[in-house]
Design a protein around this motif. Sequence first.
Motif, PDB file in Angstrom:
ATOM      1  N   GLU A 146     -30.883  17.054 -10.600  1.00 32.62           N
ATOM      2  CA  GLU A 146     -31.581  16.013  -9.849  1.00 32.62           C
ATOM      3  C   GLU A 146     -30.809  15.536  -8.626  1.00 32.62           C
ATOM      4  O   GLU A 146     -31.248  14.590  -7.968  1.00 32.62           O
ATOM      5  CB  GLU A 146     -31.853  14.815 -10.769  1.00 32.62           C
ATOM      6  N   VAL A 147     -29.653  16.136  -8.320  1.00 35.37           N
ATOM      7  CA  VAL A 147     -28.863  15.701  -7.168  1.00 35.37           C
ATOM      8  C   VAL A 147     -28.809  16.828  -6.138  1.00 35.37           C
ATOM      9  O   VAL A 147     -28.248  17.896  -6.419  1.00 35.37           O
ATOM     10  CB  VAL A 147     -27.434  15.303  -7.578  1.00 35.37           C
ATOM     11  N   PRO A 148     -29.367  16.627  -4.965  1.00 35.81           N
ATOM     12  CA  PRO A 148     -29.299  17.673  -3.934  1.00 35.81           C
ATOM     13  C   PRO A 148     -27.872  17.818  -3.413  1.00 35.81           C
ATOM     14  O   PRO A 148     -27.041  16.929  -3.556  1.00 35.81           O
ATOM     15  CB  PRO A 148     -30.235  17.146  -2.838  1.00 35.81           C
ATOM     16  N   SER A 149     -27.608  18.938  -2.787  1.00 36.66           N
ATOM     17  CA  SER A 149     -26.297  19.178  -2.176  1.00 36.66           C
ATOM     18  C   SER A 149     -26.324  18.606  -0.762  1.00 36.66           C
ATOM     19  O   SER A 149     -26.753  19.260   0.181  1.00 36.66           O
ATOM     20  CB  SER A 149     -25.981  20.673  -2.147  1.00 36.66           C
ATOM     21  N   PHE A 150     -25.870  17.357  -0.628  1.00 34.81           N
ATOM     22  CA  PHE A 150     -25.894  16.707   0.673  1.00 34.81           C
ATOM     23  C   PHE A 150     -24.886  17.350   1.625  1.00 34.81           C
ATOM     24  O   PHE A 150     -25.176  17.577   2.801  1.00 34.81           O
ATOM     25  CB  PHE A 150     -25.583  15.220   0.528  1.00 34.81           C
ATOM     26  N   PHE A 151     -23.688  17.609   1.126  1.00 31.74           N
ATOM     27  CA  PHE A 151     -22.640  18.217   1.938  1.00 31.74           C
ATOM     28  C   PHE A 151     -21.627  18.896   1.008  1.00 31.74           C
ATOM     29  O   PHE A 151     -21.550  18.582  -0.177  1.00 31.74           O
ATOM     30  CB  PHE A 151     -21.941  17.175   2.812  1.00 31.74           C
ATOM     31  N   ASP A 152     -20.883  19.827   1.543  1.00 34.88           N
ATOM     32  CA  ASP A 152     -19.815  20.502   0.809  1.00 34.88           C
ATOM     33  C   ASP A 152     -18.503  20.275   1.542  1.00 34.88           C
ATOM     34  O   ASP A 152     -18.446  20.348   2.780  1.00 34.88           O
ATOM     35  CB  ASP A 152     -20.079  22.005   0.703  1.00 34.88           C
ATOM     36  N   VAL A 153     -17.451  19.997   0.781  1.00 31.02           N
ATOM     37  CA  VAL A 153     -16.130  19.817   1.376  1.00 31.02           C
ATOM     38  C   VAL A 153     -15.448  21.178   1.448  1.00 31.02           C
ATOM     39  O   VAL A 153     -15.239  21.836   0.424  1.00 31.02           O
ATOM     40  CB  VAL A 153     -15.278  18.837   0.549  1.00 31.02           C
ATOM     41  N   GLU A 154     -15.139  21.615   2.653  1.00 33.11           N
ATOM     42  CA  GLU A 154     -14.435  22.891   2.821  1.00 33.11           C
ATOM     43  C   GLU A 154     -12.938  22.723   2.622  1.00 33.11           C
ATOM     44  O   GLU A 154     -12.287  23.567   1.994  1.00 33.11           O
ATOM     45  CB  GLU A 154     -14.728  23.459   4.217  1.00 33.11           C
ATOM     46  N   SER A 155     -12.374  21.637   3.145  1.00 29.79           N
ATOM     47  CA  SER A 155     -10.939  21.397   2.987  1.00 29.79           C
ATOM     48  C   SER A 155     -10.611  19.988   3.446  1.00 29.79           C
ATOM     49  O   SER A 155     -11.406  19.340   4.140  1.00 29.79           O
ATOM     50  CB  SER A 155     -10.112  22.402   3.805  1.00 29.79           C
ATOM     51  N   PHE A 156      -9.449  19.513   3.031  1.00 33.06           N
ATOM     52  CA  PHE A 156      -8.925  18.268   3.580  1.00 33.06           C
ATOM     53  C   PHE A 156      -7.407  18.325   3.531  1.00 33.06           C
ATOM     54  O   PHE A 156      -6.818  19.054   2.733  1.00 33.06           O
ATOM     55  CB  PHE A 156      -9.446  17.036   2.810  1.00 33.06           C
ATOM     56  N   ARG A 157      -6.786  17.593   4.431  1.00 33.21           N
ATOM     57  CA  ARG A 157      -5.340  17.431   4.369  1.00 33.21           C
ATOM     58  C   ARG A 157      -5.002  16.034   4.871  1.00 33.21           C
ATOM     59  O   ARG A 157      -5.744  15.435   5.654  1.00 33.21           O
ATOM     60  CB  ARG A 157      -4.612  18.493   5.192  1.00 33.21           C
ATOM     61  N   VAL A 158      -3.867  15.529   4.424  1.00 34.81           N
ATOM     62  CA  VAL A 158      -3.444  14.202   4.817  1.00 34.81           C
ATOM     63  C   VAL A 158      -1.951  14.225   5.079  1.00 34.81           C
ATOM     64  O   VAL A 158      -1.182  14.882   4.371  1.00 34.81           O
ATOM     65  CB  VAL A 158      -3.825  13.144   3.741  1.00 34.81           C
ATOM     66  N   MET A 159      -1.522  13.540   6.117  1.00 31.52           N
ATOM     67  CA  MET A 159      -0.122  13.496   6.503  1.00 31.52           C
ATOM     68  C   MET A 159       0.343  12.050   6.528  1.00 31.52           C
ATOM     69  O   MET A 159      -0.384  11.159   7.006  1.00 31.52           O
ATOM     70  CB  MET A 159       0.062  14.122   7.890  1.00 31.52           C
ATOM     71  N   VAL A 160       1.537  11.809   6.026  1.00 30.13           N
ATOM     72  CA  VAL A 160       2.141  10.475   6.079  1.00 30.13           C
ATOM     73  C   VAL A 160       3.410  10.572   6.912  1.00 30.13           C
ATOM     74  O   VAL A 160       4.310  11.353   6.601  1.00 30.13           O
ATOM     75  CB  VAL A 160       2.463   9.947   4.671  1.00 30.13           C
ATOM     76  N   GLU A 161       3.467   9.791   7.971  1.00 27.55           N
ATOM     77  CA  GLU A 161       4.624   9.825   8.862  1.00 27.55           C
ATOM     78  C   GLU A 161       5.278   8.444   8.901  1.00 27.55           C
ATOM     79  O   GLU A 161       4.603   7.427   9.082  1.00 27.55           O
ATOM     80  CB  GLU A 161       4.188  10.217  10.278  1.00 27.55           C
ATOM     81  N   ARG A 162       6.596   8.435   8.734  1.00 28.64           N
ATOM     82  CA  ARG A 162       7.360   7.192   8.812  1.00 28.64           C
ATOM     83  C   ARG A 162       8.266   7.285  10.042  1.00 28.64           C
ATOM     84  O   ARG A 162       9.069   8.209  10.152  1.00 28.64           O
ATOM     85  CB  ARG A 162       8.193   7.017   7.539  1.00 28.64           C
ATOM     86  N   ARG A 163       8.120   6.307  10.955  1.00 32.23           N
ATOM     87  CA  ARG A 163       8.867   6.406  12.203  1.00 32.23           C
ATOM     88  C   ARG A 163       9.109   5.009  12.781  1.00 32.23           C
ATOM     89  O   ARG A 163       8.522   4.016  12.330  1.00 32.23           O
ATOM     90  CB  ARG A 163       8.078   7.238  13.226  1.00 32.23           C
ATOM     91  N   PHE A 164       9.993   4.965  13.779  1.00 32.99           N
ATOM     92  CA  PHE A 164      10.238   3.726  14.512  1.00 32.99           C
ATOM     93  C   PHE A 164       9.376   3.731  15.777  1.00 32.99           C
ATOM     94  O   PHE A 164       9.247   4.752  16.461  1.00 32.99           O
ATOM     95  CB  PHE A 164      11.715   3.606  14.907  1.00 32.99           C
TER      96      PHE A 164
END
Length: 531
Positions: A395-413
Amino acid sequence: MSKERLYLFDTTLRDGAQTSGIDFSVTEKVVVAELLERLGVDYVEGGYPGANPTDTEFFSEKRTQKATFTAFGMTKRPGRSASNDPGLNQILSSHSDACCFVAKTWDYHVDVALGCTNEENLESISDTVKAAVAAGKEAMIDCEHFFDGYKANPDYALSCAKAAYEAGARWVVLCDTNGGTLPGEVTEIVKAVQAVVPGDHLGIHTHDDTGHAVANTLAAIDAGVRQIQGTINGIGERCGNANLITLIPTLMLKGTYPERFEVGVSGDQLADITSISHAFDEILNRSPNRHAPYVGQSAFATKAGIHASAILKDPKTYEHVQPEEVGNRRRVLVSDQAGKSNLLGELNRLGVTVDKADPRLDRLLADVKERESQGYSYEAADASFELLARKSLGEVPSFFDVESFRVMVERRFNAIGELLTVSEAVVKISIDGETRMSVAEGNGPINALDMALRKDLGKYQSAIDGLELIDYKVRILNGGTGAVTRVLIESQDVRTHRRWFTIGVSSNIVDASFQALIDSITYALMKAEAA
């Protein structure tokens, strides 16, 4: 013979909020109030308007549909009139249906805590009740330290209860504030009080410092009181309050109570009590008590052996009630008989219609069990469970598909030497075969992912314009840096004020969070399409 009515008064959001380590936000209070409405209690005591910003905001509007929305406060200060007491007037002006005022009924506390005469305290009780009644509120007096006060000076304790009743209080609540009274004493004292206040105007409020809060409440009922105060899962200061999650099934299923009394909880609501108990623990971000009466995971669990053999032949051999009556399930390790009835009940509550003979239910049940073994818990994640169920039913259509994701955390002054932490997320999704890539920065990796994921949903964008993430909870399910993590996210559509919870589980906290985010957006799109 007609049954007598017992009234259930929940003080989770007031007395329960005094539990060490618990600090409800306004949003959490709203969610808990909805749980209490779902349970069917008669009174919801929401807190103390004027005492802190959270409670004041919570009482800026009425938060219940059926239950009597109750504000807590103090009786007027000695030496001034009710109309000239700012604290009292703030309570009376709140958006509540009723007011419950705490009053000193132990003469020792009148002297030490209030610093006034016994007569002035009686005047404060009487004037406060009259002011509440004149303001159109249902008035209640919590007789603080009543049992200790009665044992020290019975005449004065009784005069306090009498003053409240004669002034027009609907309920005079006898409080075992220190939690040291035993059931036999409760019975004796409650019977004595009925010389000045009839039982159908008496309530009981017990604490669990001797482990007798539930027993003392039952003793008070047997002795004549008709309002029962307590909290979900027994939370409260020190050792906690009387546990309504234990009391309600006892009153509805055990001994002569169901023959003598009725409560405002239906059979269907009783069958939901395990789910409500577990959902509340999820809101507190703590593990449910496996050994809790009626609702614990082990409440109807039996290891292999002679007991298991007997249960398989006839469950009544080792079960005092049927687990389905309280929404729990039987667990026999050699043959887990958890079945479709619980699943069908939950689907029905969520509005998912399916025939009990549908073979897809077996696959869904197996899927739920497999996911629970991995760490998923759907009691407080209705949206994720509904999505899982509807996907199983196609009963749930395929609205979108996730191909990939990435996340970066940067610590700096930065340029002026301040230390900053910046998160950046990149998400690729596919809609109707077209790939879309979005990049966003946030104050943390989950915030960045959330913003990137919702940045460009193409033709679905307008459906999530009002979507916002309003709460985020993480629980570590086992130890070590590679621990399995469970994430619970609460989302809201600001246009409709609908809120929902979604869940994700993974050894990677970012991945678990992303699962919950995907479910949240998919749920929003599904509801938008249905509308």
